[in-house]
Design a protein around this motif. Structure first.
Motif, PDB file in Angstrom:
ATOM      1  N   VAL A  15       0.847  -1.186   0.000  1.00  0.00           N
ATOM      2  CA  VAL A  15       0.000   0.000   0.000  1.00  0.00           C
ATOM      3  C   VAL A  15       0.887   1.242   0.000  1.00  0.00           C
ATOM      4  CG1 VAL A  15      -0.183  -0.187   2.542  1.00  0.00           C
ATOM      5  CG2 VAL A  15      -1.743   1.292   1.293  1.00  0.00           C
ATOM      6  N   ASP A  16       0.521   2.208  -0.815  1.00  0.00           N
ATOM      7  CA  ASP A  16       1.159   3.531  -0.751  1.00  0.00           C
ATOM      8  C   ASP A  16       0.304   4.398   0.167  1.00  0.00           C
ATOM      9  OD1 ASP A  16       2.285   5.987  -1.007  1.00  0.00           O
ATOM     10  OD2 ASP A  16       2.127   6.100  -3.196  1.00  0.00           O
ATOM     11  N   THR A  17       0.785   4.587   1.406  1.00  0.00           N
ATOM     12  CA  THR A  17      -0.017   5.357   2.359  1.00  0.00           C
ATOM     13  C   THR A  17      -0.013   6.851   2.023  1.00  0.00           C
ATOM     14  OG1 THR A  17       1.837   5.562   3.899  1.00  0.00           O
ATOM     15  CG2 THR A  17       0.372   3.677   4.221  1.00  0.00           C
ATOM     16  N   ASP A  18       0.786   7.241   1.039  1.00  0.00           N
ATOM     17  CA  ASP A  18       0.741   8.618   0.533  1.00  0.00           C
ATOM     18  C   ASP A  18       0.032   8.692  -0.826  1.00  0.00           C
ATOM     19  OD1 ASP A  18       1.880   9.771   2.729  1.00  0.00           O
ATOM     20  OD2 ASP A  18       3.874  10.013   1.852  1.00  0.00           O
ATOM     21  N   PHE A  19      -0.945   7.815  -1.018  1.00  0.00           N
ATOM     22  CA  PHE A  19      -1.712   7.811  -2.268  1.00  0.00           C
ATOM     23  C   PHE A  19      -2.295   9.172  -2.608  1.00  0.00           C
ATOM     24  CE2 PHE A  19      -4.851   7.202   1.015  1.00  0.00           C
ATOM     25  CZ  PHE A  19      -5.881   8.019   0.591  1.00  0.00           C
TER      26      PHE A  19
ATOM     27  N   PHE B  53      11.133  -1.175   0.572  1.00  0.00           N
ATOM     28  CA  PHE B  53      10.416   0.110   0.593  1.00  0.00           C
ATOM     29  C   PHE B  53      11.051   1.136   1.516  1.00  0.00           C
ATOM     30  CE2 PHE B  53       7.052  -3.212  -0.141  1.00  0.00           C
ATOM     31  CZ  PHE B  53       6.911  -2.967  -1.500  1.00  0.00           C
ATOM     32  N   GLY B  54      12.324   0.949   1.840  1.00  0.00           N
ATOM     33  CA  GLY B  54      12.997   1.877   2.758  1.00  0.00           C
ATOM     34  C   GLY B  54      12.896   3.315   2.249  1.00  0.00           C
ATOM     35  N   GLY B  55      12.571   4.236   3.135  1.00  0.00           N
ATOM     36  CA  GLY B  55      12.490   5.637   2.765  1.00  0.00           C
ATOM     37  C   GLY B  55      11.247   6.021   1.987  1.00  0.00           C
ATOM     38  N   THR B  56      10.295   5.093   1.845  1.00  0.00           N
ATOM     39  CA  THR B  56       9.039   5.435   1.160  1.00  0.00           C
ATOM     40  C   THR B  56       7.867   5.240   2.122  1.00  0.00           C
ATOM     41  OG1 THR B  56       8.349   3.234   0.381  1.00  0.00           O
ATOM     42  CG2 THR B  56      10.033   4.391  -0.920  1.00  0.00           C
ATOM     43  N   ALA B  57       6.679   5.623   1.665  1.00  0.00           N
ATOM     44  CA  ALA B  57       5.467   5.441   2.466  1.00  0.00           C
ATOM     45  C   ALA B  57       4.746   4.148   2.086  1.00  0.00           C
ATOM     46  CB  ALA B  57       4.549   6.636   2.265  1.00  0.00           C
ATOM     47  N   HIS B  58       5.469   3.204   1.469  1.00  0.00           N
ATOM     48  CA  HIS B  58       4.851   1.935   1.058  1.00  0.00           C
ATOM     49  C   HIS B  58       5.012   0.897   2.169  1.00  0.00           C
ATOM     50  CE1 HIS B  58       5.531   3.012  -3.488  1.00  0.00           C
ATOM     51  NE2 HIS B  58       5.039   4.005  -2.787  1.00  0.00           N
ATOM     52  N   GLN B  59       3.989   0.084   2.334  1.00  0.00           N
ATOM     53  CA  GLN B  59       4.023  -0.997   3.337  1.00  0.00           C
ATOM     54  C   GLN B  59       3.460  -2.269   2.725  1.00  0.00           C
ATOM     55  OE1 GLN B  59       1.757   0.287   6.738  1.00  0.00           O
ATOM     56  NE2 GLN B  59       2.849   2.237   6.891  1.00  0.00           N
TER      57      GLN B  59
ATOM     58  N   HIS C 193      -7.611   3.928   5.614  1.00  0.00           N
ATOM     59  CA  HIS C 193      -8.348   3.806   4.353  1.00  0.00           C
ATOM     60  C   HIS C 193      -7.450   3.300   3.228  1.00  0.00           C
ATOM     61  CE1 HIS C 193     -12.449   5.366   5.065  1.00  0.00           C
ATOM     62  NE2 HIS C 193     -11.873   5.780   6.168  1.00  0.00           N
ATOM     63  N   ALA C 194      -6.185   3.709   3.248  1.00  0.00           N
ATOM     64  CA  ALA C 194      -5.254   3.231   2.222  1.00  0.00           C
ATOM     65  C   ALA C 194      -5.108   1.722   2.310  1.00  0.00           C
ATOM     66  CB  ALA C 194      -3.897   3.912   2.386  1.00  0.00           C
ATOM     67  N   LYS C 195      -4.970   1.195   3.523  1.00  0.00           N
ATOM     68  CA  LYS C 195      -4.818  -0.248   3.687  1.00  0.00           C
ATOM     69  C   LYS C 195      -6.070  -0.984   3.232  1.00  0.00           C
ATOM     70  CE  LYS C 195      -2.597  -1.943   7.465  1.00  0.00           C
ATOM     71  NZ  LYS C 195      -2.000  -1.946   8.832  1.00  0.00           N
ATOM     72  N   LEU C 196      -7.222  -0.441   3.608  1.00  0.00           N
ATOM     73  CA  LEU C 196      -8.464  -1.097   3.200  1.00  0.00           C
ATOM     74  C   LEU C 196      -8.570  -1.135   1.672  1.00  0.00           C
ATOM     75  CD1 LEU C 196     -11.923  -0.801   4.815  1.00  0.00           C
ATOM     76  CD2 LEU C 196     -11.735  -0.480   2.362  1.00  0.00           C
ATOM     77  N   ASN C 197      -8.317  -0.015   1.032  1.00  0.00           N
ATOM     78  CA  ASN C 197      -8.490   0.036  -0.423  1.00  0.00           C
ATOM     79  C   ASN C 197      -7.414  -0.754  -1.170  1.00  0.00           C
ATOM     80  OD1 ASN C 197     -10.836   1.794  -1.391  1.00  0.00           O
ATOM     81  ND2 ASN C 197     -10.045   2.887   0.387  1.00  0.00           N
ATOM     82  N   ALA C 198      -6.176  -0.717  -0.685  1.00  0.00           N
ATOM     83  CA  ALA C 198      -5.139  -1.521  -1.330  1.00  0.00           C
ATOM     84  C   ALA C 198      -5.442  -3.007  -1.169  1.00  0.00           C
ATOM     85  CB  ALA C 198      -3.764  -1.185  -0.754  1.00  0.00           C
ATOM     86  N   THR C 199      -6.036  -3.370  -0.033  1.00  0.00           N
ATOM     87  CA  THR C 199      -6.375  -4.782   0.178  1.00  0.00           C
ATOM     88  C   THR C 199      -7.509  -5.224  -0.742  1.00  0.00           C
ATOM     89  OG1 THR C 199      -5.623  -4.559   2.470  1.00  0.00           O
ATOM     90  CG2 THR C 199      -6.925  -6.507   1.934  1.00  0.00           C
TER      91      THR C 199
END
Lengths: 204, 204
Positions: free
Chosen positions: A96-100, A167-173, A128-134
């Protein structure tokens, strides 16, 4: 009602129902047959149309194809998952990109306030990002099956380790890692039972 | 590669691709045509086969069909969402059962330790339950489309209010509410753009 009657109550053909749900299975081993970039592009080009809240589209994908990439990933999977991932010709790390919200001016152009609306509260945005990416992971798994490939989704992994490595240094998880390919020998366990309609659904 | 070439790179027929992804749209208004219990049973009987971690199947569904049920739900939706939900012949409140592990002895019978494994850490269990139930929400949305119906998934809602009204005293938590029916007049907005493959996918 027999299950054939039920299958016929749907507009989707029974062949397509089988391909996506009934005959498709989570593979635990894979053949050597490669998965092409053309196939993955076709899968993405289909599943990108699945709906997300406010057209967020927070799913991001790292395809692990090289031996070097595999060696970066394997230590962060549960030991019981490593052999099947090693046998898969392609592995997708779904994140997920939490900075979508940075892309909303492009993706939700008719509402200029969208980016700031989501930017104000990190916890709300991340949830919401996690829910939508899922949701998009669900579409992606079915898209892999739509390509006639087997998907092996896994959640037995060390998220912190994968996040640091990829994903180091990014908002991705990372959310889920999916092995992709044609099934190998003894690819399936026995089919496990499913909950009955009346155990899952109530009506008011 | 043209998009028709891409569509042909998949095993799923182009008609099925259109039904599930390309022509299917999030509906914002609905006709009066009812959604039958037979249709919903057929949808569940298909999408129940979608994979979840360790066969968790944490999705739970409350179908809101009665006028009384609608009146219980509407105050907990964002005002902008109420009119479309009011026009939908059927509304599904999709929730996660964070105590899914109670059913694992039945659903994952070959591993008797499964229930206790998930029972030990509430936070870990809740996180995985939400992830897996959300995957099932993705399958469910596509299942509604497989029935030839339009789905209108919504996350603009007050979770605490819905949980108290519909799930008080249980371990269920709402995730998404989905309006279901045949599209009404002016049911669609213009199609919004999607991220390009190269904005979403990287390969290592």
């Amino acid at each position: 009602m027999t299950s054939t009657d039920q299958a016929q109550a749907l507009e989707l053909t029974e062949d397509a129902q089988d391909l996506l749900f009934r005959q498709a299975r989570t593979a635990n081993s894979f053949s050597d047959e490669p998965v092409t970039e053309e196939q993955i592009r076709a899968i993405y080009d289909l599943v990108k149309w699945g709906p997300t809240s406010m057209n967020q589209q927070p799913l991001r994908v790292v395809l692990v194809r090289s031996e070097e990439g595999k060696q970066r990933l394997l230590p962060h999977l549960k030991e019981a998952n490593r052999a099947k991932t090693e046998s898969a010709p392609l592995v997708a790390v779904l994140a997920v990109d939490t900075d979508f919200h940075e892309k909303l001016p492009q993706m939700f152009p008719h509402y200029p306030g969208a980016k700031d609306m989501w930017g104000a509260d990190d916890e709300f945005r991340h949830e919401h990002a996690k829910l939508n990416a899922t949701l998009q992971v669900g579409y992606f798994i079915l898209g892999v099956r739509a390509a006639g490939l087997a998907a092996g989704p896994m959640t037995g992994l060390d998220p912190a380790g994968i996040n640091e490595e990829f994903f180091g240094g990014t908002a991705h998880q990372v959310l889920v890692v999916v092995n992709i390919g044609k099934p190998g020998e003894d690819a399936w366990f026995d089919r496990l039972p499913r909950l009955d309609y009346d155990e899952v659904v109530t009506t008011v």
